[in-house]
Enzyme design. Sequence first.
Site, PDB file in Angstrom:
ATOM      1  N   LYS A 172     -70.208  65.239  -0.921  1.00  0.00           N
ATOM      2  CA  LYS A 172     -71.368  64.496  -2.204  1.00  0.00           C
ATOM      3  C   LYS A 172     -70.835  64.497  -3.308  1.00  0.00           C
ATOM      4  CE  LYS A 172     -73.649  60.188  -2.308  1.00  0.00           C
ATOM      5  NZ  LYS A 172     -73.595  59.346  -1.048  1.00  0.00           N
TER       6      LYS A 172
ATOM      7  N   GLY B 154     -85.851  42.598   2.694  1.00  0.00           N
ATOM      8  CA  GLY B 154     -83.580  42.870   1.989  1.00  0.00           C
ATOM      9  C   GLY B 154     -82.840  41.613   2.347  1.00  0.00           C
ATOM     10  N   VAL B 155     -82.407  40.442   2.306  1.00  0.00           N
ATOM     11  CA  VAL B 155     -81.273  40.354   3.102  1.00  0.00           C
ATOM     12  C   VAL B 155     -79.919  39.813   2.203  1.00  0.00           C
ATOM     13  CG1 VAL B 155     -82.932  38.661   4.411  1.00  0.00           C
ATOM     14  CG2 VAL B 155     -82.400  37.385   1.790  1.00  0.00           C
ATOM     15  N   GLY B 156     -80.069  41.073   1.177  1.00  0.00           N
ATOM     16  CA  GLY B 156     -78.473  41.389   0.770  1.00  0.00           C
ATOM     17  C   GLY B 156     -77.043  41.679   2.044  1.00  0.00           C
TER      18      GLY B 156
ATOM     19  N   VAL C  88     -76.380  43.410   4.364  1.00  0.00           N
ATOM     20  CA  VAL C  88     -76.668  44.202   5.768  1.00  0.00           C
ATOM     21  C   VAL C  88     -77.655  43.414   6.531  1.00  0.00           C
ATOM     22  CG1 VAL C  88     -77.210  46.254   6.722  1.00  0.00           C
ATOM     23  CG2 VAL C  88     -75.995  46.299   4.633  1.00  0.00           C
TER      24      VAL C  88
HETATM   25  P1  NAD Z   1     -77.816  44.781  -1.047  1.00  0.00           P
HETATM   26  O1  NAD Z   1     -78.245  45.086  -2.654  1.00  0.00           O
HETATM   27  O2  NAD Z   1     -77.111  43.775  -0.880  1.00  0.00           O
HETATM   28  O3  NAD Z   1     -78.779  44.195  -0.566  1.00  0.00           O
HETATM   29  C1  NAD Z   1     -80.534  44.583  -0.794  1.00  0.00           C
HETATM   30  C2  NAD Z   1     -81.061  43.532  -1.117  1.00  0.00           C
HETATM   31  O4  NAD Z   1     -82.778  44.090  -0.697  1.00  0.00           O
HETATM   32  C3  NAD Z   1     -81.322  42.337  -2.214  1.00  0.00           C
HETATM   33  O5  NAD Z   1     -80.868  41.033  -1.531  1.00  0.00           O
HETATM   34  C4  NAD Z   1     -82.164  42.915  -3.184  1.00  0.00           C
HETATM   35  O6  NAD Z   1     -82.214  41.883  -3.865  1.00  0.00           O
HETATM   36  C5  NAD Z   1     -83.310  43.031  -1.767  1.00  0.00           C
HETATM   37  N1  NAD Z   1     -84.386  43.983  -2.527  1.00  0.00           N
HETATM   38  C6  NAD Z   1     -84.702  44.747  -3.326  1.00  0.00           C
HETATM   39  N2  NAD Z   1     -85.691  45.259  -3.453  1.00  0.00           N
HETATM   40  C7  NAD Z   1     -86.555  44.764  -2.732  1.00  0.00           C
HETATM   41  C8  NAD Z   1     -87.933  44.175  -2.105  1.00  0.00           C
HETATM   42  N3  NAD Z   1     -88.922  45.077  -2.711  1.00  0.00           N
HETATM   43  N4  NAD Z   1     -88.783  43.893  -1.692  1.00  0.00           N
HETATM   44  C9  NAD Z   1     -87.476  42.562  -0.682  1.00  0.00           C
HETATM   45  N5  NAD Z   1     -86.169  42.734  -1.571  1.00  0.00           N
HETATM   46  C10 NAD Z   1     -85.211  43.721  -2.586  1.00  0.00           C
HETATM   47  O7  NAD Z   1     -77.720  46.018  -0.879  1.00  0.00           O
HETATM   48  P2  NAD Z   1     -77.144  46.192   1.244  1.00  0.00           P
HETATM   49  O8  NAD Z   1     -75.837  46.457   0.915  1.00  0.00           O
HETATM   50  O9  NAD Z   1     -77.560  45.272   1.379  1.00  0.00           O
HETATM   51  O10 NAD Z   1     -77.730  47.209   1.682  1.00  0.00           O
HETATM   52  C11 NAD Z   1     -79.287  47.326   2.137  1.00  0.00           C
HETATM   53  C12 NAD Z   1     -79.649  48.881   2.538  1.00  0.00           C
HETATM   54  O11 NAD Z   1     -79.070  49.253   3.636  1.00  0.00           O
HETATM   55  C13 NAD Z   1     -79.534  49.470   1.143  1.00  0.00           C
HETATM   56  O12 NAD Z   1     -80.714  50.596   1.413  1.00  0.00           O
HETATM   57  C14 NAD Z   1     -78.214  50.668   0.903  1.00  0.00           C
HETATM   58  O13 NAD Z   1     -78.683  52.043   1.302  1.00  0.00           O
HETATM   59  C15 NAD Z   1     -79.016  51.417   2.659  1.00  0.00           C
HETATM   60  N6  NAD Z   1     -76.931  51.139   3.721  1.00  0.00           N
HETATM   61  C16 NAD Z   1     -76.086  49.628   3.573  1.00  0.00           C
HETATM   62  C17 NAD Z   1     -74.626  50.625   3.702  1.00  0.00           C
HETATM   63  C18 NAD Z   1     -73.675  48.956   3.964  1.00  0.00           C
HETATM   64  O14 NAD Z   1     -72.882  48.574   4.316  1.00  0.00           O
HETATM   65  N7  NAD Z   1     -73.996  48.042   2.942  1.00  0.00           N
HETATM   66  C19 NAD Z   1     -74.768  51.396   4.271  1.00  0.00           C
HETATM   67  C20 NAD Z   1     -75.669  52.200   4.696  1.00  0.00           C
HETATM   68  C21 NAD Z   1     -76.594  52.447   4.665  1.00  0.00           C
END
Ligand code: NAD
Length: 365
Positions: free
Chosen positions: A94, A191-193, A195
């Site tokens: 990292k 969290g519906v971002g 993933v």
């Molecule tokens: P993202 O930022 O696209 O989505 C996160 C969502 O969570 C956003 O829509 C945000 O508004 C929402 N959010 C933030 N705080 C919140 C709360 N208190 N309550 C409800 N919703 C809330 O991120 P992502 O890429 O979808 O990743 C989601 C998680 O998975 C993160 O913790 C990330 O570190 C982990 N992760 C992601 C990946 C990947 O491939 N994207 C891989 C490994 C781990």
Amino acid sequence: MFEVKNIEDVNLSENPVISRMSEHNHEQLLFCNDNQTGLKAIIAVHNTVLGPALGGTRMWNYANEQEALIDVLRLSRGMTYKNSISGLNLGGGKAVIIGDSRKIKSEALFRRFGKFVNSLAGKYITAEDVGISPVDMAYVSMETEHVVGLPGKSGDPSPVTAYGVYVGMKACAKIQFGRDSLEGKKVVVQGVGHVGEYLVASLAKEGAEIYVSDIYEPTLKRVAEKYNAKVVGIDEVYDVDMDIYAPCALGATINDDTLSRLKCSIIAGAANNQLADEEKHGKAVMEKGIIYAPDFVLNAGGVINCYSEVKGLPSKWTMNKAEHIYDTIESIVRRSINEGVPTYQIANKMAEERIEAIGKVKLPM
Ligand code: NAD
């Protein structure tokens, strides 16, 4: 296996950096400084027994250098475990760049950082992480080829990550409910971002009863309507009468406060570092009869996607590998039940066992 036998031989006050490295047997640290661009960074290579150390670069406004050092040591070690248990021929590494990402970013800074990455000659492969954008990484890639996840390459890892979470969740259901179907199961996706939405899509296809929560209203509304999911409040998520809790937003949501409220029997989500205190809360979830799918196993789809780029493997390979998360989670949970040990501990043990076994047939790079 990462313990150092003669820790008493290390003079802690005279040599705090190397003694910190020796706590978990980190192989190498590279301290990077460039007055002209303002670059101050640390690259940590934790373990290269399985292959080159892969892990993202984080840009963060650390309070001091000590904090940055501790973070990069912790994160690089975490990558060793994630890469090992995912069956990848990758070690853990990292990098952290110290500074405010809104203030110090420049093309020159990232290209200088790229030169430092390149000086490790492929021992460390970098990618995006918190505070770093694809544009920043494109600058890094002008100075080194040891970068993955660039636009136009393996692409957005989120669909692969979500698929791994989905199959891992099914493996937990098989053990907890006797069958792996999620039809009719009440699942809360926090969290519906990136993933979270892909996960909701898979759950909807299977006929789960979905509850969603997000701090960003427009996304929440769109996802709820598209997949016929019920909306729950930010704090209300912990009180829903649910079968499965899927944290896909923040870390540390399994803590003293939420544990007394959670009524689920499975926790399976994508967020990193879900247990606020790994030892305490990992044990507590087990004692409550909840199956906790270790986050770094469940969300490994992202790093599997990176690995396919490093090795030039097709997307079919990537999805097959992500599908294997089902078997890994199943064996972790079964071993946890048989041995009466929390799942996170079993997962760590399995990761260490693989490194130890492969280490016997392969010397570190
Ligand atoms: P993202 O930022 O696209 O989505 C996160 C969502 O969570 C956003 O829509 C945000 O508004 C929402 N959010 C933030 N705080 C919140 C709360 N208190 N309550 C409800 N919703 C809330 O991120 P992502 O890429 O979808 O990743 C989601 C998680 O998975 C993160 O913790 C990330 O570190 C982990 N992760 C992601 C990946 C990947 O491939 N994207 C891989 C490994 C781990």
